[in-house]
Every structure is written in structure tokens, then in C-alpha cells.
Design a protein around this motif. Structure first.
Motif, short mmCIF file in Angstrom:
data_model
loop_
_atom_site.label_atom_id
_atom_site.label_comp_id
_atom_site.label_asym_id
_atom_site.label_seq_id
_atom_site.Cartn_x
_atom_site.Cartn_y
_atom_site.Cartn_z
N THR A 157 11.86 8.02 0.72
CA THR A 157 11.92 7.12 -0.42
C THR A 157 11.10 5.86 -0.12
O THR A 157 10.80 5.57 1.05
CB THR A 157 13.37 6.69 -0.72
N LEU A 158 10.81 5.09 -1.17
CA LEU A 158 10.05 3.87 -0.98
C LEU A 158 10.84 2.86 -0.15
O LEU A 158 10.27 2.18 0.72
CB LEU A 158 9.68 3.26 -2.34
N ALA A 159 12.15 2.78 -0.36
CA ALA A 159 12.97 1.84 0.42
C ALA A 159 12.92 2.20 1.91
O ALA A 159 12.77 1.33 2.77
CB ALA A 159 14.40 1.84 -0.09
N ALA A 160 13.06 3.50 2.21
CA ALA A 160 13.00 3.93 3.61
C ALA A 160 11.61 3.69 4.19
O ALA A 160 11.47 3.30 5.36
CB ALA A 160 13.37 5.41 3.71
N ALA A 161 10.58 3.87 3.37
CA ALA A 161 9.22 3.65 3.83
C ALA A 161 8.98 2.18 4.16
O ALA A 161 8.32 1.85 5.16
CB ALA A 161 8.23 4.13 2.78
N ASP A 188 0.82 -1.22 0.00
CA ASP A 188 0.00 0.00 0.00
C ASP A 188 0.85 1.27 0.00
O ASP A 188 0.34 2.36 -0.28
CB ASP A 188 -0.92 0.03 1.22
N LEU A 189 2.14 1.13 0.33
CA LEU A 189 3.01 2.31 0.41
C LEU A 189 3.12 3.03 -0.93
O LEU A 189 3.08 4.26 -0.99
CB LEU A 189 4.40 1.91 0.90
N ILE A 198 1.96 7.86 -4.32
CA ILE A 198 1.43 8.51 -5.52
C ILE A 198 0.36 9.54 -5.14
O ILE A 198 0.32 10.65 -5.70
CB ILE A 198 0.84 7.45 -6.47
N ALA A 199 -0.47 9.20 -4.18
CA ALA A 199 -1.56 10.10 -3.79
C ALA A 199 -1.08 11.28 -2.97
O ALA A 199 -1.57 12.41 -3.12
CB ALA A 199 -2.60 9.31 -3.00
N ALA A 252 -0.36 6.40 6.63
CA ALA A 252 0.51 7.31 5.87
C ALA A 252 -0.19 8.66 5.81
O ALA A 252 -1.35 8.75 5.42
CB ALA A 252 0.74 6.78 4.46
N GLN A 253 0.52 9.70 6.24
CA GLN A 253 -0.05 11.05 6.28
C GLN A 253 0.77 11.99 5.42
O GLN A 253 2.00 11.88 5.37
CB GLN A 253 -0.10 11.55 7.72
N GLN A 254 0.09 12.89 4.74
CA GLN A 254 0.77 13.92 3.96
C GLN A 254 1.72 14.72 4.86
O GLN A 254 1.35 15.13 5.95
CB GLN A 254 -0.27 14.85 3.35
#
Length: 348
Positions: free
Chosen positions: A178-182, A152-153, A158-159, A199-201
Motif C-alpha cells: 500500500t502507499l502508506a506502507a511504501a 515519487d512513490l 501507477i506505472a 522501486a521495482q516491479q
């Protein structure tokens, strides 16, 4: 006028770099103008520092972890009540609140009063529901996405765009770029707090907080705004100063009216360079810095005590501006026999 004796129990005795509110609430209650308070500690770990603050707590009992369920908590509290004749319990942990709320009728039957939100109020402001809550009540909340699995990350990124703020259901947050860090942060937070995560803006700006108290009928009784001066690597305030800010107070007033909130709460806020204010989190209990509110003339825990006992409480007056707190760490000395006793038989 002499103060009336009263026995009160508190949770949240952890006082580490991510402290619970129990010690601060205890200090506030010791300054109650109406009651001579005898304090009983309720702890989940044998090394929670508040256990060993003997000048505050007359006795401490270990509780079963929230995961053990409501019945286990009730049985333990019934035992404690037989020993101590507690009039009021003030819970200070998010994860335990659903159990205390469900048990309120049974606890009242054995003489223990609470003043806590309802389950519906509690669930409405949960991190997973905060975005919908903000929309429903026209309260400013950053965009959020629930994360039920690591895949879901990418959809959330993207959103919402990078960076993202990943949050555990009850505690802890990490900013990831980054996605890896996430993905790494997702694994760490999920292991500690379970799923789903949030996940929050990411919003940049000045971090602010409001400690509040509401009467359960839509009225805000107290709001003490604070600006963070020093922040730990876990995002916790290590120093802060009280403010005069009617905009923040009005936000707390709107929250209390919209939810009919019952008890203490904390708004975690952020003000952007353009002056916009966002609600990042709504915590359903007093913050660990609530003793600063006492210094500002708003003894919220003492007022909550009166509410729990069915006594009238009117709105507080002006907040004393410019009151500063600076948290510090110090080495407290205790005997190992005390640790053995609390760890072995569950009370000290």
C-alpha cells in the motif's frame, strides 16, 4: 609441489544475518592450491565477527568509513602496507568499491594488486541503471523507477502496480502493498542508505543466484548456480543447493561478454511459474555464500588471486550438483581487551 607464501587482505568481515563475503572468501583462499595465504582483515566496525576469527586472520586493521573518501582510505592502506607487505586486496563491500577502483594505480605503486571492475562497469549495473542496462544488452530485468522523494512513490505505483519492491542503493529491500506502507519503508530505507531509492516491479517466483568470475576480456571463467532453500526476513539465503542449469550459466556468460566484467560478481535471479528468468540485481563482488562454489569445485576467490597477480586462469569445468550449504549462528568468545585494542588503536 609446495605452495608459495602470500599475504592477502580482505574486507567484509561482518558475519551477521546479512553477512559480508569476507569470511567465506578467507576460507576459500586458505584452500588455494598455489599459495600459502596469510590473511589480513580490513574492518569498518570493532564488532565485525571476522576480526575475532584468529584461526583465519593473522591481524586486522580498522579502515575509515567509505564516506571519509578515497584519500583517507589510501593513507590508512599505506600504513597497513608498511606493516604487512600485502600482495593483493580483495574488497567485498559495494560501497567501498569506487574508492578501491580509483586508488588502483596508487595501490599498485606500493605493491598492492587488485582485480576489480572499472568504474564504468560498476556504474552500468547499479540498481538505478539496471533497467537501462537490461534494455541495452537484451537482458531480462523487471521494470524500475528511481525514487528521489516520497512523492515519487505514487507515480511509481501507477506505472508498476502493487505490490512494489523498494530497494536501497546498495543494500536491503522491502515488499510493500500500500502507499502508506511504501511511505514508511521509504523513510526507513532513505535514513539508512540515502537517496535515491529504487522501486521495482514485483515478480513472484523461485529465487536463484549465480556466483561468477570473469576475466575482464569478455570471458566467463566460472558460474555456479544456486537455488535458495531458506531465506531470511532480509531476503538473504540461509541455505541453498547447487544446480545444473545451462540457462543460468548462459545468462552469466552474456553478462560477462556484454560488460567485459573484471572480477567476481553475483546475479540475483527469479524464475516465474511460466519459466521466465529475471535479473533482480547484479552484485559487483563475490556473494557471502561463495564458499559453496568452492565445494562445487570452483574456487573463485583463489582464481581471482591469480588474476590479480597477472597469472593465467582458464575456465572451470563442471559444477558439482547437489552441494548444500546451511548457514548457522554461534557464540564466539573473545576477550574484552581485544575489543578495546581494535576499537582504541585500530588494529588487532
Amino acid at each position: 609441489m609446495s605452495r608459495r607464501p602470500l599475504t592477502v587482505a580482505l574486507t567484509g568481515l561482518n558475519a551477521t544475518d546479512s553477512p559480508g563475503a569476507g569470511v567465506a572468501v578467507a576460507r576459500a583462499l586458505r584452500e588455494s592450491p598455489e599459495y600459502e595465504v596469510r590473511l589480513i582483515g580490513l574492518s569498518y566496525e570493532a564488532l565485525e565477527p571476522g576480526i575475532y576469527l584468529r584461526e583465519l586472520f593473522a591481524k586486522t586493521y580498522l579502515l575509515p568509513y567509505p564516506a571519509a573518501g578515497s584519500q583517507a582510505l589510501l593513507e590508512r592502506l599505506e600504513y597497513v602496507q608498511q606493516q604487512e607487505n600485502i600482495a593483493v586486496i580483495i574488497p567485498n563491500f559495494d560501497a567501498e568499491l569506487p574508492h578501491f577502483i580509483r586508488l588502483e594505480p596508487q595501490l599498485r605503486a606500493v605493491g598492492i594488486r587488485l582485480f576489480v571492475p572499472t568504474l564504468a562497469q560498476l556504474e552500468s549495473r547499479e540498481k538505478l541503471n539496471l533497467s537501462a542496462f537490461g534494455t541495452a544488452h537484451a537482458l531480462p530485468v523487471p521494470a524500475t523507477h528511481a525514487l528521489r522523494q516520497a512523492t515519487d512513490l505514487a507515480v511509481a505505483a501507477i506505472a508498476l502496480g502493487w505490490p512494489l519492491v523498494l530497494k536501497g542503493r546498495y543494500y536491503e529491500a522491502q515488499v510493500v502493498h500500500t502507499l502508506a506502507a511504501a511511505e514508511a519503508a521509504f523513510g526507513q530505507l532513505a535514513a539508512r542508505w540515502g537517496l535515491p531509492l529504487l522501486a521495482q516491479q514485483f515478480v513472484a517466483g523461485q529465487e536463484l543466484n549465480v556466483a561468477g568470475l570473469a576475466d575482464g576480456r569478455g570471458q566467463l571463467l566460472s558460474a555456479v548456480p544456486m537455488r535458495k532453500l531458506t531465506i531470511t526476513d532480509k531476503g538473504k539465503a540461509w541455505a541453498g543447493i547447487t544446480l545444473e542449469d545451462e540457462g543460468l550459466t548462459e545468462l552469466a556468460r552474456r553478462f560477462a561478454a556484454a560488460t567485459q566484467w573484471r572480477g567476481g560478481f553475483e546475479l540475483e535471479l527469479l524464475r516465474t511459474a511460466a519459466g521466465e528468468v529475471f535479473i533482480l540485481e547484479i552484485n559487483p563482488r563475490f556473494p557471502a555464500w561463495v564458499y559453496l562454489a568452492v565445494a562445487a569445485g570452483h574456487n573463485q576467490p583463489a582464481a581471482l588471486l591469480r588474476l590479480a597477480l597477472g597469472e593465467g586462469v582458464g575456465p572451470f569445468g563442471a559444477v558439482a550438483v547437489g552441494k548444500l550449504f546451511v548457514r548457522y549462528a554461534w557464540d564466539m568468545i573473545a576477550d574484552y581487551t581485544d575489543f578495546q585494542r581494535i576499537a582504541g588503536i585500530g588494529e588487532l
